[in-house]
Scaffold this active site. Structure first.
Site, short mmCIF file in Angstrom:
data_model
loop_
_atom_site.label_atom_id
_atom_site.label_comp_id
_atom_site.label_asym_id
_atom_site.label_seq_id
_atom_site.Cartn_x
_atom_site.Cartn_y
_atom_site.Cartn_z
N VAL A 97 9.28 -9.58 1.46
CA VAL A 97 8.71 -8.85 2.58
C VAL A 97 8.07 -9.85 3.54
CG1 VAL A 97 7.14 -7.01 3.27
CG2 VAL A 97 8.24 -6.92 1.04
N ASP A 140 9.48 5.25 -7.71
CA ASP A 140 8.79 3.99 -8.05
C ASP A 140 7.32 4.04 -7.63
OD1 ASP A 140 8.59 1.55 -9.21
OD2 ASP A 140 9.52 0.44 -7.56
N GLY A 189 13.03 -7.25 -3.08
CA GLY A 189 13.28 -8.37 -2.21
C GLY A 189 12.00 -8.86 -1.56
N1 LIG Z 1 4.40 -2.27 5.31
C1 LIG Z 1 3.75 -3.27 4.75
N2 LIG Z 1 2.67 -3.80 5.32
C2 LIG Z 1 2.00 -4.82 4.75
N3 LIG Z 1 2.35 -5.41 3.60
C3 LIG Z 1 3.44 -4.94 2.96
C4 LIG Z 1 4.21 -3.87 3.51
N4 LIG Z 1 5.22 -3.63 2.68
C5 LIG Z 1 5.11 -4.49 1.64
N5 LIG Z 1 4.03 -5.30 1.82
C6 LIG Z 1 3.59 -6.39 0.95
O1 LIG Z 1 4.70 -6.92 0.25
C7 LIG Z 1 4.50 -6.85 -1.16
C8 LIG Z 1 5.80 -6.54 -1.85
O2 LIG Z 1 6.24 -5.28 -1.43
P1 LIG Z 1 7.25 -4.43 -2.26
O3 LIG Z 1 8.60 -5.01 -2.13
O4 LIG Z 1 7.10 -3.02 -1.84
O5 LIG Z 1 6.74 -4.68 -3.72
P2 LIG Z 1 7.24 -3.91 -5.01
O6 LIG Z 1 8.72 -3.90 -4.99
O7 LIG Z 1 6.67 -4.74 -6.12
O8 LIG Z 1 6.65 -2.58 -4.89
C9 LIG Z 1 3.46 -5.79 -1.34
O9 LIG Z 1 2.71 -6.05 -2.47
C10 LIG Z 1 2.62 -5.90 -0.08
O10 LIG Z 1 1.60 -6.87 -0.25
#
Ligand SMILES: Nc1ncnc2c1ncn2[C@@H]1O[C@H](COP(=O)(O)OP(=O)(O)O)[C@@H](O)[C@H]1O
Ligand SMILES: *[C@@H]1O[C@H](CO)[C@@H](O)[C@H](O)[C@H]1NC(C)=O
Ligand SMILES: *[C@@H]1O[C@H](CO)[C@@H](O)[C@H](O)[C@H]1NC(C)=O
Ligand SMILES: *[C@@H]1O[C@H](CO)[C@@H](O)[C@H](O)[C@H]1NC(C)=O
Ligand SMILES: *[C@@H]1O[C@H](CO)[C@@H](O)[C@H](O)[C@H]1NC(C)=O
Ligand SMILES: *[C@@H]1O[C@H](CO)[C@@H](O)[C@H](O)[C@H]1NC(C)=O
Length: 668
Positions: free
Chosen positions: A360, A472, A358
């Site tokens: 972020v 993951d 989803g």
């Molecule tokens: N706690 C966080 N702080 C800063 N950026 C975040 C955080 N969590 C996620 N992001 C940003 O959101 C993007 C998408 O996160 P995520 O949903 O975990 O991706 P994926 O499902 O592809 O692993 C990440 O690439 C990162 O840049």
């Protein structure tokens, strides 16, 4: 003997009106009508205040009121109509200040049943078929408040003398001549009380009508006078009374007092004895009613509606889902409203990433000013939600310097929101794969991050009271905090899709190139599938390339094959990221690459545990040994398959690749 004059006096003083009425039906006088026996019909009624209210509403209705007994105006019967005089006070109150419908009339008629007459334009006196017919035998004085050009009306406030017709024999603007003989207009429907004097003189066959405001004495000059022999009109006896009619506007036609006499003049009305008209103030009030009230009520309704809509929207906007079992997670529970405001309404401006689960969003908590990242996961089924939240929130309670702190969560319908600390330096993959510009990470930093992630994963696998499988692991799930420490995020999230699903149909959750073969085959995750993914992560960080990439013909190339090839040719170090420009610790890089290949062993039990991985990385164990046997990674069908559907995987092929893989020593 002494009693008779006394009794007479008593009777006289008791009721002047009664005495008058009894005096041979020649005269009567009413100051108000309380308790009086009038013959009324239609909308007419006597109000508690004593007003004779002929009409009180709209809707084309009429009302009549007659003196109860008919009068003999001819004596003897075949002679001419004698002189008579009438005096009455009336008031017309319209809902609007500038118009009124239709009017009223004083009349003499052969009958007191005018029920067949029409109100609209006919004042309740006639109807379309009998209007103007001499067989009506009706004489009237109309007080007309509607200009009906069909009947030759001169204005919407006029007085007319009518004989058998609403087309007047003679008419005049309503008004009076003052002491100086100057004409003063009156508006009949002004709502103010006015007095009318009507006289008929037998000898001259002259009819005179005079009117004036109630507080003005009878003007010397009559308003109008007409010569008409009423002997040719009236029957004997005749009924004396009033008629009034309303149209589309609410109008009250009221008689306050009334006197009649054979001969001239009629007894004067004592205006102090008359009942009071209801407070009019028609002009200001009608303005208020006509303009201000509709606007005010419309605005009131609009405001009310807006408030209601806002309230409902607010309710819906901030609506949450809460269940009993969540009580224990109270401290970890965020209100949707807080998150909504923290992320400025989940605006795109605040979107920092879109991942597999989803969107972020970045946000700042209003109370603590803490930077947060809110992950919005759409999730339909409530199945397994309890287990999932229990797990994720329990882990979130723990703090480890290599895990992204999970602050809490929030639930809505079909939506789960996870709240993390904001990691200011973003995700690792951006540094590894960003082609344009951004300075790539040096080796020392990369090696440190590798160790960080290994510790974080070890913590999940072993340090927590039960084994937590990340499911993951990949560079984009590794986030960098202020000090560029690597922190593992998204732990346990893949679990959300495991619950209650049929393993035959489920898609394997994970990322291409990171999926262990047995994971693809059985759909079951284990700590060793995490180790496999960690191996892929090691290659990604060291080589600066994605685990799977497309060559020019669109064929998928496996990073692991490429590294193995280098290894076969004894050129393992050449697999290290070109962008480091040779500026790295060869021993460390070599260790990491070998460790990666060991972790990527297709046979799970040949892989090291995370504890061993950490020991290798800390040099607490000698580097793992790789036997120079030919390895068959490229045969792994998993990697060549476009889809992720495990049912199409051919198991025997995997077995064959195992055979060639035996050269890899897991170092166990
Ligand atoms: N706690 C966080 N702080 C800063 N950026 C975040 C955080 N969590 C996620 N992001 C940003 O959101 C993007 C998408 O996160 P995520 O949903 O975990 O991706 P994926 O499902 O592809 O692993 C990440 O690439 C990162 O840049
Ligand atoms: C009212 O007048 C009518 C007609 O004269 C009469 O029949 C009736 O009895 C009177 N009623 C009362 C209450 O005086
Ligand atoms: C009154 O006049 C009519 C005709 O106009 C006549 O028929 C009637 O008899 C007269 N009645 C009296 C009482 O004179
Ligand atoms: C008009 O009034 C008369 C009685 O005066 C009645 O006989 C007749 O039916 C009425 N006509 C209509 C069209 O109402
Ligand atoms: C007048 O009324 C009478 C009785 O209602 C009727 O016989 C006559 O035809 C009417 N005359 C006109 C001109 O309508
Ligand atoms: C009285 O009112 C009528 C119509 O409203 C108007 O034509 C006339 O001039 C007025 N007369 C005076 C004296 O104001």
């Amino acid at each position: 003997m002494e009693r008779h004059p006394f009794l007479l006096l008593l009777v006289v003083s008791l009721g002047l009106t009664l005495v008058a009425l009894c005096a041979g039906q020649n005269q009567f006088i009413y100051h108000g009508f309380t308790g009086e026996n009038l013959t009324i019909d239609g909308t007419a009624k006597i109000t508690p205040e004593g007003l004779l209210e002929l009409t009180s509403d709209k809707n084309d209705l009429s009302g009549h009121a007659f003196f109860p007994t008919p009068m003999h105006l001819r004596r003897p019967p075949n002679s001419t109509v004698q002189s008579f005089s009438v005096n009455f006070v009336f008031g017309i109150q319209s809902f609007y200040s500038d118009r009124s419908y239709d009017g009223m009339a004083f009349l003499l008629a052969p009958t007191n049943d005018l029920s067949a007459a029409w109100p609209d334009g006919y004042l309740g006196l006639f109807n379309i078929s009998n209007r103007g017919n001499f067989s009506n035998h009706i004489f009237a004085v109309e007080l007309d408040t509607f200009q009906n050009s069909e009947f030759g009306d001169i204005s919407n406030s006029h007085v007319g003398v009518d004989v058998n017709d609403v087309r007047s024999v003679q008419s005049s603007f309503a008004g009076f001549y003052d002491e100086k003989g100057v004409f003063r207009n009156l508006t009949l429907y002004s709502g103010r009380a006015m007095q009318v004097w009507l006289e008929y003189v037998e000898e001259a066959t002259q009819i005179t009508v005079t009117m004036a405001p109630i507080d003005t004495p009878k003007p010397k000059r009559p308003l109008l006078s007409a010569t008409y022999d009423l002997s040719t009109v009236l029957t004997d006896p005749v009924y004396i009374g009033f008629s009034a009619a309303t149209g589309p506007v609410s109008t009250r036609h009221i008689v306050l007092g009334w006197s009649f006499d054979m001969g001239v003049p009629a007894p004067a009305l004592d205006i102090t004895k008359l009942p009071k008209l209801p407070r009019v103030g028609t002009k200001p009030r009608s303005n208020v009613l006509e303009i201000v009230l509709p606007i005010a009520s419309a605005m009131f309704i609009i405001i009310l509606g807006t408030i209601a809509i806002l309230f409902v929207r607010r309710k819906l906007r901030y609506a949450e889902l809460r269940e009993d079992w969540e009580v224990e997670f109270g401290p970890q529970r965020f209100s949707y409203k807080d998150l909504f405001h923290a992320t400025l309404g989940f605006k795109n401006k605040n979107l920092i990433g879109v991942g597999g689960f989803g969107k972020v969003y970045k946000g700042i908590l209003a109370t603590s000013k803490l930077d947060i990242a809110v992950k919005k996961i759409s999730h339909e089924s409530r199945q397994g939600m309890k287990e999932f939240i229990t797990e994720v929130v329990s882990i979130g309670r723990l703090r480890h310097r290599n895990l992204v702190p999970l602050l809490g969560y929030c639930r809505r319908k079909n939506e789960l929101l996870l709240v993390y600390n904001y990691m200011s330096n973003g995700s690792l993959d951006k540094y590894l794969h960003d082609v344009d510009g951004r300075s790539t990470l040096d080796w020392t930093r990369r090696f440190q991050i590798i160790k960080d992630v290994a510790r974080g994963l070890l913590y999940l696998h072993e340090k927590w009271e039960k084994v937590v499988i990340h499911r993951d692991i990949k560079a984009s799930n590794v986030l960098l905090d202020d000090e560029m420490n690597g922190r593992l995020g998204d732990f346990g999230l893949a679990r959300l899709y495991d619950h209650g699903t049929n393993p035959q149909t489920t898609h394997v959750v994970g990322t291409m190139g990171y999926l262990a073969p047995e994971m693809v085959r059985t759909g079951k995750a284990s700590p060793l599938t995490d180790v496999f993914a960690f191996g892929a992560f090691l290659l990604e960080v060291t080589c600066g390339q994605r685990p799977v990439k497309q060559d020019t013909q669109g064929k998928q190339l496996m990073l692991v094959d490429w590294v193995l090839e280098h290894w076969h040719h004894g050129l393992l170090t050449e697999a290290v990221d070109m962008r480091l420009q040779g500026d790295y610790n060869i021993d460390e890089a070599y260790l990491v690459l070998k460790l990666a290949l060991v972790c990527l062993h297709p046979f799970p039990t040949s892989r090291p545990s995370m504890r061993e991985v950490v020991q290798y990385l800390d040099n607490d164990l000698p580097p793992p040994e790789l036997a120079p046997t030919r390895l068959g990674f490229s045969k792994l069908p998993l990697m060549q398959n476009k889809g992720f559907n495990p049912s199409v995987m051919s198991y025997p092929e995997l077995i064959t690749s195992f055979g060639t893989f035996s050269g890899l020593s897991g170092g166990r």
